[in-house]
Design an enzyme around this catalytic site. Structure first.
Site, mmCIF file in Angstrom:
data_model
loop_
_atom_site.group_PDB
_atom_site.id
_atom_site.type_symbol
_atom_site.label_atom_id
_atom_site.label_comp_id
_atom_site.label_asym_id
_atom_site.label_seq_id
_atom_site.Cartn_x
_atom_site.Cartn_y
_atom_site.Cartn_z
ATOM 1 N N GLN A 137 0.853 -1.194 0.000
ATOM 2 C CA GLN A 137 0.000 0.000 0.000
ATOM 3 C C GLN A 137 0.881 1.232 0.000
ATOM 4 O OE1 GLN A 137 -2.733 0.463 3.290
ATOM 5 N NE2 GLN A 137 -3.042 2.623 2.800
ATOM 6 N N CYS A 143 -6.319 1.498 2.521
ATOM 7 C CA CYS A 143 -6.216 0.135 3.049
ATOM 8 C C CYS A 143 -7.533 -0.626 2.954
ATOM 9 C CB CYS A 143 -5.684 0.125 4.479
ATOM 10 S SG CYS A 143 -6.820 0.710 5.724
ATOM 11 N N HIS A 223 -6.887 0.632 10.973
ATOM 12 C CA HIS A 223 -6.295 0.053 9.769
ATOM 13 C C HIS A 223 -6.941 -1.298 9.475
ATOM 14 C CE1 HIS A 223 -3.271 -0.563 6.702
ATOM 15 N NE2 HIS A 223 -2.921 -1.721 7.246
ATOM 16 N N ASP A 238 -1.209 -7.502 4.886
ATOM 17 C CA ASP A 238 -1.266 -6.093 5.248
ATOM 18 C C ASP A 238 -0.380 -5.331 4.275
ATOM 19 O OD1 ASP A 238 -0.975 -3.562 6.381
ATOM 20 O OD2 ASP A 238 -0.829 -4.307 8.427
#
Length: 287
Positions: A137, A143, A223, A238
């Protein structure tokens, strides 16, 4: 805030729901209406060439289902649904066959310290299974979309063929950046795609949203990440981390319960926090 160490997971979530519904401040997030992002630092991976922000998505299953349908996913087969606790009673409410989990957690000092330490370890580890699809990202407040892409890219192949038409945005995007591409190369392809930016933006101001999307520079504090099953192994994905995080073995039958254990680790790491939500990508019920 009172100490939460002795509270059960379900009680913590109930307290959170009550608290978030009782305030009009968007900094407190309910299970049906949560922002998924923080400011680009530290929420997004810094990039010398790309310094962009999108508006954040809500953790609203109705809105996310509409969003993934707009991307091309067949939500008559599987849909995101709320998981109200990591305890058995809540997991048993979800139709059997969950293929991905996405969850939201607070970017507290404790969680950020752990992430930095974990990233140092990940950088030294050997490469993971090359069939695990992972993307970095590098766009602030993205996200939500990154988590969705992680979840849908790693579903079982048979479901992917059935639910993602090759001529849809998802079908074309995944074809353009297969799993064997580096996480950075996938990020570059995403960043050059104006269509996904437009679709993401439309989702942030959809009428199904339960809050105003606010200002693009609002400092948000949560997040969004994904958990998937690839070849019998449980991975946490992630976009801010260097690579997938392996959490051991899993099966199709135990995947949801195994994923809940991963979420529980985040909760135990930060017991004073209640800002956690969980969504399962599960088969549509026949009701």
């Amino acid at each position: 805030m009172m100490k939460q160490q002795n509270y059960s997971t379900s009680l913590k979530l109930i307290i959170f729901l009550y608290y978030s519904l009782a305030t009009s401040s968007c900094s407190h997030l309910s299970s049906q209406c949560q922002y998924m992002e923080k400011k680009m630092s530290p929420e997004a991976t810094p990039s010398k060439s790309v310094e962009r922000k999108w508006f954040p998505l809500e953790s609203n299953p109705d809105n996310l289902n509409k969003y993934i349908a707009n991307l091309g996913f067949d939500t008559s087969l599987y849909r995101f649904t709320d998981v109200f606790s990591t305890e058995d009673w809540a997991l048993e409410m979800i139709p059997p066959g969950t293929v991905a989990v996405v969850f939201l957690y607070p970017l507290s000092d404790i969680q950020e310290k752990f992430r930095r330490e974990e990233n140092e370890i990940l950088q030294k580890e050997e490469s993971m299974d090359s069939s695990v699809w992972h993307i970095k990202q590098r766009i602030g407040n993205a996200c939500g979309t990154i988590g969705i892409l992680h979840a849908l890219a790693n579903i079982p192949e048979a479901l992917k063929v059935a639910a993602i038409p090759s001529d849809s945005w998802l079908g074309k995007f995944y074809s353009s950046c297969p799993a064997e591409y580096s996480s950075i190369k996938k990020a570059e392809i995403l960043e050059a795609d104006k269509e996904i930016e437009s679709k993401h933006d439309a989702a942030t101001c959809d009428e199904q949203n339960q809050t105003n999307r606010g200002a693009i520079d609002d400092q948000l504090e949560t997040h969004f990440v994904a958990i998937v099953n690839v070849n019998g192994y449980l991975y946490e994905l992630d976009g801010r981390k260097e690579k997938p995080v392996l959490h051991g073995e899993t099966t199709a039958e135990t995947f949801l319960k195994d994923s809940a254990k991963v979420v529980q680790k985040f909760m135990e790491r930060d017991p004073d926090e209640v800002r956690f939500t969980i969504l399962a990508l599960a088969p549509c019920s026949n009701e």
